[in-house]
Design an enzyme around this catalytic site. Structure first.
Site: not given
Ligand code: PMV
Length: 317
Positions: A105, A152
């Protein structure tokens, strides 16, 4: 051609994960204490198109042509070639290393892609705008996540705190003073693509329920943005807890994440919640600067496999 090195930071989502996939806003900040780094070196003795890819962290040591066309690294290279209308790379070695935990994450995939796109562009002597880097990284992210929101690639490309909503212009958030976080790793690898697709299935069968939770997350995120901008950080604690409860209600938290969130709060954190895709990966605790060690220690005592302390620096727009 001289060797080129580019790096990109990790990131944490402070508010709004999952709901952001469904059009609600989210807030994310860069984590500069961890980095992905890409070095591109020319191999003048080899023929054009002979490209070695070395990524020891994920046990890759092979020719680009032997990597699957669907692999995110191949897709990133193709994006760069397409942007500049180039058919193949000059002979070179691409070396990728990263201190960003994988599938935790913290945006490791997007950070590698941003660094790779920037390094290859510089190696080719081409200039590339942040906007192009962000867009190309988003294309690659689709192979990691399935249906990424775009947060991201945005926060990692621009390396600034962002308030992000799909389809809206990017809004950078002004932060009047440093924010301190302790990031606690459950040690459980949890690919975001899986949690995102599970949430999608559940949303399909219980749409009204999920929409309602996403609305609540959206409201929490709007309030959080105002608190961040005004510097009333202590008010963020209850908002983080409310956001964490919403994430529990959509089934993306886990026993391990909940234990670490409780541990952080008991150790005096202003607030804590899981961060990112969930079901593993990392949680975050917002802390006063003088509490970082005690909160980090308490996370380790309650099962965290690693902690990262990060300061989000003040920003001006
Ligand atoms: O797991 P991470 O931090 O790469 O992020 C995921 C965030 C979500 O909202 C679950 C997916 C997204 O694409 O925003």
């Amino acid at each position: 051609m001289p060797a080129v090195t580019k790096s990109a930071p990790g990131k944490i989502i402070l508010f709004g994960e999952h709901a952001v996939v469904y059009g609600r806003p989210a807030i994310a900040v860069p984590v500069n204490q961890v980095k992905a780094r890409v070095i591109v070196m020319a191999n003048p003795e080899s023929d054009p198109g002979v490209v070695w890819v070395l990524a020891p962290d994920i046990e890759i040591n092979l020719l680009l042509n032997d990597l699957s066309r669907e692999h995110p690294l191949s897709i990133a290279v193709d994006q760069v070639l397409k942007s500049f209308g180039i058919k193949r790379l000059p002979a070179c070695t691409i070396k990728i290393t990263s201190t960003i935990p994988i599938a935790g994450g913290l945006g490791s995939g997007a950070a590698i892609t941003v660094a790779l796109i920037r390094a290859l562009s510089a190696f080719l002597g081409q200039s590339i705008s942040d906007e192009q880097v962000c867009e190309s990284t988003f294309e690659v992210e689709k192979y990691f996540h399935g249906s990424p929101s775009g947060i991201d690639n945005t926060v990692i490309t621009y390396e600034r705190p962002v308030y992000y909503q799909k389809g809206e212009p990017i809004e950078f958030i002004e932060i009047p003073k440093s924010l301190w976080f302790v990031i606690g790793d459950t040690g459980i690898s949890s690919p975001t693509s899986m949690t995102v697709s599970d949430v999608r299935k559940a949303w399909n069968s219980k749409t009204a329920y999920y929409e309602n939770v996403f609305d609540q997350i959206g409201e929490i995120t709007v309030q959080a943005k105002n608190k961040v901008k005004s510097g009333y950080f202590t008010d963020l604690g209850s908002l983080m807890e409310a956001n964490h409860i919403c994430l529990q209600r959509i089934g993306v938290s886990s026993k391990e994440l909940d234990i670490l969130v409780t541990a952080a709060i008991e150790a005096g954190a202003i607030g804590a919640k899981m961060s990112g895709g969930g079901r593993g990966g990392n949680m975050i605790a917002l802390v006063h600067a003088n509490q970082v060690s005690q909160v980090a220690q308490s996370l380790i005592d309650r099962g965290a496999t690693n902690t990262i302390i990060t300061e989000v620096y003040p920003t001006r727009i």
